[in-house]
Scaffold this motif. Structure first.
Motif, short mmCIF file in Angstrom:
data_model
loop_
_atom_site.label_atom_id
_atom_site.label_comp_id
_atom_site.label_asym_id
_atom_site.label_seq_id
_atom_site.Cartn_x
_atom_site.Cartn_y
_atom_site.Cartn_z
N MET A 1 -45.29 57.11 -44.46
CA MET A 1 -46.09 56.64 -45.57
C MET A 1 -45.52 57.19 -46.87
SD MET A 1 -50.15 57.09 -46.41
CE MET A 1 -50.29 58.82 -46.10
N MET A 2 -45.33 56.33 -47.84
CA MET A 2 -44.82 56.77 -49.13
C MET A 2 -45.93 57.45 -49.90
SD MET A 2 -43.35 54.63 -52.37
CE MET A 2 -42.35 53.62 -51.37
N THR A 3 -45.64 58.56 -50.50
CA THR A 3 -46.60 59.24 -51.36
C THR A 3 -46.05 59.28 -52.77
OG1 THR A 3 -45.65 61.38 -50.79
CG2 THR A 3 -47.56 60.66 -49.52
N VAL A 4 -46.92 59.15 -53.73
CA VAL A 4 -46.47 59.04 -55.11
C VAL A 4 -47.12 60.07 -56.02
CG1 VAL A 4 -45.96 56.59 -54.93
CG2 VAL A 4 -48.24 57.30 -55.63
N SER A 17 -51.31 58.00 -51.17
CA SER A 17 -50.39 56.88 -50.95
C SER A 17 -50.32 56.00 -52.20
CB SER A 17 -50.84 56.04 -49.76
OG SER A 17 -52.03 55.35 -50.07
N LEU A 18 -49.27 55.21 -52.29
CA LEU A 18 -49.12 54.27 -53.39
C LEU A 18 -50.30 53.30 -53.42
CD1 LEU A 18 -47.53 52.99 -55.70
CD2 LEU A 18 -46.22 51.72 -53.99
N GLN A 19 -50.69 52.80 -52.28
CA GLN A 19 -51.82 51.87 -52.20
C GLN A 19 -53.09 52.51 -52.78
OE1 GLN A 19 -52.71 50.30 -48.31
NE2 GLN A 19 -54.66 49.48 -48.96
N HIS A 20 -53.38 53.74 -52.36
CA HIS A 20 -54.57 54.41 -52.87
C HIS A 20 -54.45 54.74 -54.35
CE1 HIS A 20 -55.61 55.23 -48.55
NE2 HIS A 20 -56.71 54.68 -49.05
N LEU A 22 -52.88 52.97 -56.64
CA LEU A 22 -53.16 51.73 -57.36
C LEU A 22 -54.64 51.36 -57.30
CD1 LEU A 22 -50.02 49.65 -56.37
CD2 LEU A 22 -50.54 50.64 -58.60
N GLN A 23 -55.27 51.57 -56.16
CA GLN A 23 -56.70 51.28 -56.04
C GLN A 23 -57.51 52.17 -56.98
OE1 GLN A 23 -57.35 51.78 -51.83
NE2 GLN A 23 -57.35 49.57 -51.49
N HIS A 24 -57.18 53.45 -57.03
CA HIS A 24 -57.91 54.37 -57.91
C HIS A 24 -57.69 54.03 -59.37
CE1 HIS A 24 -59.46 56.84 -54.73
NE2 HIS A 24 -58.25 57.10 -54.28
N TYR A 25 -56.48 53.61 -59.71
CA TYR A 25 -56.15 53.28 -61.10
C TYR A 25 -56.85 52.00 -61.55
CZ TYR A 25 -53.29 52.68 -65.27
OH TYR A 25 -52.86 52.53 -66.56
N THR A 26 -57.06 51.06 -60.66
CA THR A 26 -57.64 49.76 -61.03
C THR A 26 -59.12 49.69 -60.66
OG1 THR A 26 -56.83 48.83 -58.94
CG2 THR A 26 -55.44 48.55 -60.87
N LYS A 27 -59.39 49.53 -59.39
CA LYS A 27 -60.77 49.39 -58.90
C LYS A 27 -61.59 50.65 -59.18
CE LYS A 27 -63.19 47.83 -54.76
NZ LYS A 27 -63.03 47.46 -53.35
N GLY A 28 -60.97 51.79 -58.98
CA GLY A 28 -61.68 53.06 -59.21
C GLY A 28 -62.05 53.27 -60.67
N SER A 29 -61.15 52.90 -61.57
CA SER A 29 -61.43 53.03 -63.00
C SER A 29 -62.57 52.12 -63.42
CB SER A 29 -60.18 52.70 -63.82
OG SER A 29 -59.17 53.64 -63.58
N GLN A 55 -39.29 44.60 -59.07
CA GLN A 55 -39.03 45.13 -57.73
C GLN A 55 -40.37 45.45 -57.08
OE1 GLN A 55 -36.07 48.18 -58.08
NE2 GLN A 55 -36.47 48.98 -56.05
N ASN A 56 -40.47 45.28 -55.78
CA ASN A 56 -41.70 45.57 -55.06
C ASN A 56 -41.84 47.08 -54.87
OD1 ASN A 56 -43.76 45.90 -53.20
ND2 ASN A 56 -43.08 44.24 -51.87
N PRO A 57 -42.86 47.70 -55.46
CA PRO A 57 -43.01 49.15 -55.32
C PRO A 57 -43.30 49.59 -53.88
CG PRO A 57 -44.90 48.22 -56.46
CD PRO A 57 -43.90 47.12 -56.30
#
Length: 83
Positions: A1-4, A17-20, A22-29, A55-57
């Motif tokens: 799993m990629m971690t960012v 994770s990258l998925q989490h 992005l979720q925290h940055y968008t939906k969470g905000s 490019q696909n992150p």
């Protein structure tokens, strides 16, 4: 799993994770600002500013993430940047 994302909590490093991220940055905000009825996810009837990346992150290496360029930016329904 990629971690960012690394954060020190006590003496431990915590990863997300990258998925989490992005979720925290968008939906969470949106949730934190009580605006999830109109922001935070791409759905019919909601407002959205959108970027398209060159490019696909999710298929990029961790070292490549910070180098990914933007191909297109849409704000308020108008293209404001196009590479």
């Amino acid at each position: 799993m990629m971690t960012v994302f690394l954060k020190r909590v006590g003496m431990q490093k915590k990863k997300i994770s990258l998925q989490h991220a992005l979720q925290h940055y968008t939906k969470g905000s949106a949730h934190a600002s009580f605006t999830e009825d109109r922001l935070g996810t791409l759905e019919v009837g909601k407002l959205a500013d959108v970027i398209v990346l060159k490019q696909n992150p999710f298929t990029s290496s961790e070292s490549e993430l910070k180098e990914i360029k933007t191909a297109l930016t849409i704000m308020d329904g108008k293209v404001v940047y196009e590479a």
